[in-house]
Design an enzyme around this catalytic site. Structure first.
Site, mmCIF file in Angstrom:
data_model
loop_
_atom_site.group_PDB
_atom_site.id
_atom_site.type_symbol
_atom_site.label_atom_id
_atom_site.label_comp_id
_atom_site.label_asym_id
_atom_site.label_seq_id
_atom_site.Cartn_x
_atom_site.Cartn_y
_atom_site.Cartn_z
ATOM 1 N N ARG A 162 0.320 3.681 -0.371
ATOM 2 C CA ARG A 162 -0.024 2.904 -1.576
ATOM 3 C C ARG A 162 0.107 1.389 -1.341
ATOM 4 O O ARG A 162 0.539 0.649 -2.211
ATOM 5 C CB ARG A 162 0.863 3.295 -2.772
ATOM 6 C CG ARG A 162 0.780 4.724 -3.192
ATOM 7 C CD ARG A 162 -0.606 5.131 -3.686
ATOM 8 N NE ARG A 162 -0.630 6.570 -3.860
ATOM 9 C CZ ARG A 162 -0.924 7.419 -2.875
ATOM 10 N NH1 ARG A 162 -1.267 6.978 -1.674
ATOM 11 N NH2 ARG A 162 -0.911 8.707 -3.086
ATOM 12 N N SER A 232 0.316 7.992 -11.970
ATOM 13 C CA SER A 232 1.724 7.974 -11.558
ATOM 14 C C SER A 232 2.290 6.579 -11.769
ATOM 15 O O SER A 232 1.801 5.616 -11.171
ATOM 16 C CB SER A 232 1.871 8.322 -10.082
ATOM 17 O OG SER A 232 1.518 9.653 -9.902
ATOM 18 N N GLU A 328 4.680 2.259 -9.107
ATOM 19 C CA GLU A 328 3.436 2.269 -8.324
ATOM 20 C C GLU A 328 2.416 1.330 -8.986
ATOM 21 O O GLU A 328 1.566 0.750 -8.337
ATOM 22 C CB GLU A 328 2.874 3.696 -8.267
ATOM 23 C CG GLU A 328 1.607 3.799 -7.458
ATOM 24 C CD GLU A 328 1.172 5.227 -7.177
ATOM 25 O OE1 GLU A 328 2.034 6.085 -6.864
ATOM 26 O OE2 GLU A 328 -0.037 5.486 -7.274
#
Ligand code: FAD
Length: 332
Positions: A162, A232, A328
């Site tokens: 990520r 998320s 995130e």
């Protein structure tokens, strides 16, 4: 000349839908538009895709540049693969569907992830055992300080979990060069995908994989157009094997996955669940009942509601496991 609007509501420009404002806003459709706009401004700028990984908790006192550069162009084709140049403002999910229809393979596991091509690169999106970095040749950008156009190769993008160089650079992504396979080799190694494919008993084609993933995602992730969310909210936790052994000695039910390089990945969703927080609600924000990684907004949440909830969850997880969890999403 690009039209710049004043005091624009950002509510419909991010999927968490907090009602905030930006001082200035414009849309860009070409590379020249971007160069024009960044030449004209000395304000703080923010490049916006679909806002599916960004939460505007506060007003933004600068210029939002909404990237709408579209188009898909074939650069090269061989018997084995195809090289495509895709505008950074194209919808990622539409691009995946288009590739499957045209028998270009490699990204079927990333179906139904909201956002733009540009956003997908910045975040190095991943799902069901595949990351977008697997199929990127390079990225065309404009440096917003020097106004120069550059080609950033896959290696130079420094993709990781990520993450990419674009999170801390001056680059505006204009388009991305992908290399996709013309050979169909579905990747069904990810456990929950493998289980679902087996139970549906289908012959495995890329189309089947994407259909199964669409079903799984629909069951697990609320539609952000109906239940406001950003997917998320937290990153999974990466820790050393040593720390993991200590954790498992105390909490043997925790699931740990080998992440290579002596590191282990732990599901942050499970840590939150073990704190008893699944379905917990406070000040207009709820931890999703089906997936503790997801926070939802009932439509009335403020930025403070969200940051309070974030601090609360983080505190609970830290007090129980001694682990600091990280978001995130980008909270602005
Ligand atoms: C319901 C839901 C499910 C999700 N599922 C997943 C998933 O399975 N896997 C996953 O990895 N993510 C997932 N996400 C997160 C999100 O979809 C991705 O991160 C997506 O790629 C973000 O794209 P965006 O265009 O919305 O980016 P934005 O939120 O608009 O921007 C994100 C960041 O990228 C920067 N940026 C965007 N475009 C450019 C550009 N052209 N040039 C330079 N910088 C740019 C922004 O400035 C910002 O820093 C999910 C989100 C939601 C709401």
């Amino acid at each position: 000349m690009i039209h710049v609007e004043n005091n624009v509501s950002l509510r419909n420009f991010h999927t968490f839908r907090i009602d905030s404002q930006c001082k200035h806003y414009c849309c860009v459709k070409t590379e020249d538009d971007i160069i024009d706009v960044i030449h004209q401004t000395d304000e703080n700028i923010f490049i916006l895709g679909n806002g599916s990984n960004t939460i505007f908790c506060n007003d933004f006192h600068g210029l939002i540049i909404h990237n709408k550069i579209n188009g898909i162009e074939v650069l090269k084709e061989t018997a084995n693969d195809i090289t495509l140049k895709v505008g950074a403002g194209e919808q990622w999910s539409g691009f995946v569907d288009w590739c499957i229809c045209n028998n270009y393979f490699g990204i079927e596991n990333l179906v139904m992830i909201p956002g733009t091509i540009g956003g997908a690169i910045v975040q190095n999106i991943g799902a069901y055992g595949v990351e977008v970095s697997n199929v990127v040749d390079g990225v065309n950008v404009i440096d917003n300080k020097t106004f120069k156009s550059l080609y950033i190769s896959n290696d130079e993008c420094r993709f990781s979990y990520r993450d990419s160089i674009f999170k801390c650079s001056n680059y505006v992504i204009t388009n991305v060069v992908f290399v996709l396979s013309k050979k169909e080799r579905p990747n069904i190694r990810y456990k929950s995908l493998n289980d679902a494919i087996k139970s549906s008993g289908c012959n495995v084609t890329a189309k089947d994989v994407s259909n199964v993933i669409k079903q799984l995602r629909s069951q697990r992730i609320p539609d952000p157009n109906i239940v406001y969310n950003s997917g998320s909210f937290f990153k999974n936790v990466i820790i050393s094997k040593e720390s993991c052994y200590k954790l498992l000695a105390k909490y043997p039910d925790i699931k740990a996955y080998d992440n290579g390089d002596g590191l282990v990945k732990i599901s942050t969703g499970q840590l939150i669940e073990l704190c008893g927080l699944r379905g917990f609600e406070k000040n207009n924000i709820r931890i999703h009942d089906g997936n503790a990684m997801i926070l939802t907004n009932n439509g009335k949440a403020t930025g403070k509601d969200l940051t309070d909830m974030f601090d609360y969850i983080r505190g609970k997880v830290y007090n129980k496991f001694g682990i600091t969890i990280e978001p995130e999403v980008l909270m602005i």
